[in-house]
Design a protein around this motif. Sequence first.
Motif, mmCIF file in Angstrom:
data_model
loop_
_atom_site.group_PDB
_atom_site.id
_atom_site.type_symbol
_atom_site.label_atom_id
_atom_site.label_comp_id
_atom_site.label_asym_id
_atom_site.label_seq_id
_atom_site.Cartn_x
_atom_site.Cartn_y
_atom_site.Cartn_z
ATOM 1 N N ASN A 1 3.119 -2.527 -8.168
ATOM 2 C CA ASN A 1 1.915 -2.835 -8.929
ATOM 3 C C ASN A 1 0.980 -3.570 -7.983
ATOM 4 O OD1 ASN A 1 2.920 -1.811 -11.333
ATOM 5 N ND2 ASN A 1 3.752 -3.776 -11.971
ATOM 6 N N ILE A 2 -0.250 -3.093 -7.898
ATOM 7 C CA ILE A 2 -1.265 -3.746 -7.076
ATOM 8 C C ILE A 2 -2.317 -4.288 -8.025
ATOM 9 C CG2 ILE A 2 -2.972 -3.473 -5.239
ATOM 10 C CD1 ILE A 2 -1.279 -1.182 -4.138
ATOM 11 N N THR A 3 -2.553 -5.607 -7.956
ATOM 12 C CA THR A 3 -3.461 -6.278 -8.885
ATOM 13 C C THR A 3 -4.583 -6.945 -8.112
ATOM 14 O OG1 THR A 3 -1.576 -6.758 -10.326
ATOM 15 C CG2 THR A 3 -3.590 -8.003 -10.736
ATOM 16 N N LEU B 1 0.030 4.371 -1.453
ATOM 17 C CA LEU B 1 -0.432 2.990 -1.407
ATOM 18 C C LEU B 1 -1.952 2.902 -1.405
ATOM 19 C CD1 LEU B 1 2.124 1.704 1.245
ATOM 20 C CD2 LEU B 1 2.126 1.185 -1.198
ATOM 21 N N LEU B 2 -2.599 3.859 -0.760
ATOM 22 C CA LEU B 2 -4.058 3.850 -0.653
ATOM 23 C C LEU B 2 -4.727 4.069 -2.009
ATOM 24 C CD1 LEU B 2 -6.602 3.728 1.098
ATOM 25 C CD2 LEU B 2 -6.308 6.172 1.554
ATOM 26 N N ALA B 3 -4.259 5.023 -2.791
ATOM 27 C CA ALA B 3 -4.898 5.342 -4.079
ATOM 28 C C ALA B 3 -4.917 4.149 -5.036
ATOM 29 C CB ALA B 3 -4.233 6.556 -4.717
ATOM 30 N N PRO B 4 -3.786 3.474 -5.284
ATOM 31 C CA PRO B 4 -3.860 2.335 -6.202
ATOM 32 C C PRO B 4 -4.679 1.172 -5.628
ATOM 33 C CG PRO B 4 -1.625 2.567 -5.360
ATOM 34 C CD PRO B 4 -2.401 3.771 -4.902
ATOM 35 N N LEU B 5 -4.645 0.985 -4.312
ATOM 36 C CA LEU B 5 -5.438 -0.077 -3.712
ATOM 37 C C LEU B 5 -6.926 0.198 -3.896
ATOM 38 C CD1 LEU B 5 -5.556 -2.706 -2.136
ATOM 39 C CD2 LEU B 5 -5.383 -1.371 -0.022
ATOM 40 N N LEU C 1 -2.500 -8.807 -5.333
ATOM 41 C CA LEU C 1 -1.117 -9.151 -5.612
ATOM 42 C C LEU C 1 -0.278 -7.882 -5.546
ATOM 43 C CD1 LEU C 1 1.123 -11.088 -6.666
ATOM 44 C CD2 LEU C 1 0.343 -10.503 -8.981
ATOM 45 N N LEU C 2 0.745 -7.891 -4.690
ATOM 46 C CA LEU C 2 1.679 -6.772 -4.606
ATOM 47 C C LEU C 2 2.963 -7.201 -5.286
ATOM 48 C CD1 LEU C 2 1.286 -5.732 -0.843
ATOM 49 C CD2 LEU C 2 -0.033 -4.956 -2.817
ATOM 50 N N SER C 3 3.391 -6.431 -6.291
ATOM 51 C CA SER C 3 4.647 -6.692 -7.005
ATOM 52 C C SER C 3 5.501 -5.445 -6.892
ATOM 53 C CB SER C 3 4.385 -7.009 -8.472
ATOM 54 O OG SER C 3 3.580 -8.153 -8.596
ATOM 55 N N ALA C 4 6.613 -5.547 -6.182
ATOM 56 C CA ALA C 4 7.474 -4.380 -5.945
ATOM 57 C C ALA C 4 8.837 -4.606 -6.579
ATOM 58 C CB ALA C 4 7.628 -4.141 -4.451
ATOM 59 N N ARG C 5 9.251 -3.639 -7.393
ATOM 60 C CA ARG C 5 10.592 -3.629 -7.980
ATOM 61 C C ARG C 5 10.818 -2.286 -8.663
ATOM 62 N NH1 ARG C 5 7.895 -7.723 -9.849
ATOM 63 N NH2 ARG C 5 9.298 -9.223 -8.966
ATOM 64 N N ASP C 6 12.075 -1.904 -8.805
ATOM 65 C CA ASP C 6 12.452 -0.667 -9.496
ATOM 66 C C ASP C 6 11.717 0.557 -8.947
ATOM 67 O OD1 ASP C 6 14.122 -2.177 -11.165
ATOM 68 O OD2 ASP C 6 12.474 -2.563 -12.571
ATOM 69 N N ASN C 7 11.571 0.645 -7.612
ATOM 70 C CA ASN C 7 10.887 1.764 -6.949
ATOM 71 C C ASN C 7 9.466 1.976 -7.459
ATOM 72 O OD1 ASN C 7 12.881 2.346 -5.084
ATOM 73 N ND2 ASN C 7 13.998 3.601 -6.541
ATOM 74 N N ARG C 8 8.800 0.880 -7.751
ATOM 75 C CA ARG C 8 7.420 0.906 -8.219
ATOM 76 C C ARG C 8 6.686 -0.286 -7.634
ATOM 77 N NH1 ARG C 8 5.506 2.784 -13.593
ATOM 78 N NH2 ARG C 8 7.612 3.536 -13.655
ATOM 79 N N VAL D 1 -12.461 -10.096 -14.434
ATOM 80 C CA VAL D 1 -11.857 -8.778 -14.613
ATOM 81 C C VAL D 1 -10.593 -8.714 -13.775
ATOM 82 C CG1 VAL D 1 -12.188 -6.297 -14.255
ATOM 83 C CG2 VAL D 1 -14.109 -7.712 -14.977
ATOM 84 N N GLU D 2 -9.555 -8.133 -14.356
ATOM 85 C CA GLU D 2 -8.309 -7.911 -13.625
ATOM 86 C C GLU D 2 -7.973 -6.434 -13.698
ATOM 87 O OE1 GLU D 2 -3.966 -8.782 -15.007
ATOM 88 O OE2 GLU D 2 -4.700 -10.574 -13.965
ATOM 89 N N LEU D 3 -7.726 -5.816 -12.551
ATOM 90 C CA LEU D 3 -7.341 -4.412 -12.495
ATOM 91 C C LEU D 3 -5.948 -4.305 -11.901
ATOM 92 C CD1 LEU D 3 -10.623 -2.792 -11.107
ATOM 93 C CD2 LEU D 3 -9.849 -2.895 -13.476
ATOM 94 N N VAL D 4 -5.119 -3.451 -12.508
ATOM 95 C CA VAL D 4 -3.756 -3.237 -12.034
ATOM 96 C C VAL D 4 -3.549 -1.734 -11.873
ATOM 97 C CG1 VAL D 4 -1.302 -3.576 -12.488
ATOM 98 C CG2 VAL D 4 -2.958 -5.264 -13.311
ATOM 99 N N ALA D 5 -3.026 -1.332 -10.729
ATOM 100 C CA ALA D 5 -2.696 0.080 -10.479
ATOM 101 C C ALA D 5 -1.242 0.136 -10.016
ATOM 102 C CB ALA D 5 -3.632 0.672 -9.434
#
Length: 161
Positions: A43-45, A10-14, A34-41, A51-55
Amino acid sequence: MKLTAAREDLLAPLQSVIGVVERRQTMPVLANVLLSARDNRINITGTDLEVELVATSMVNVQQGGDITIPGRKLLDIFRSLPEQASVTLATEGERMSIKAGRSRFTLSTLAAAEFPLVEEINAQQTLTIAQGEFRRLIDKTHFFDGSAGRSVLPERSAAGN
């Protein structure tokens, strides 16, 4: 939403997206990620409206969902946890609880619908330019630093020669 993951997952994508999260925002939701959780994944936006970054990271999602949460506070919490700690995030109404070992945190959330998303760019055109010509164009570029009220010339490293 409810998920469990190692602190590092969780720390690395944040950390990857936190650079665009506003400290002093014009809209409260811009201080959130924005935290989007589904399918064991997950996405942190993060965005600053320009600029928008997603990890993305793999996590164990028990219940999927989307929510926004204060980005810098979340980063501070994750940094304070011991390495390899198992972290559980769970939404409870308008709050998110964060649990890791004996540590417990509760943060206020905002609805995911309030989070501004940058429109996806589906560019179909490409531009090919010779390296020498590109370098000439960059060399002719001047940047204006409005805070200092002066022009700033770009620097070129020795590795670029």
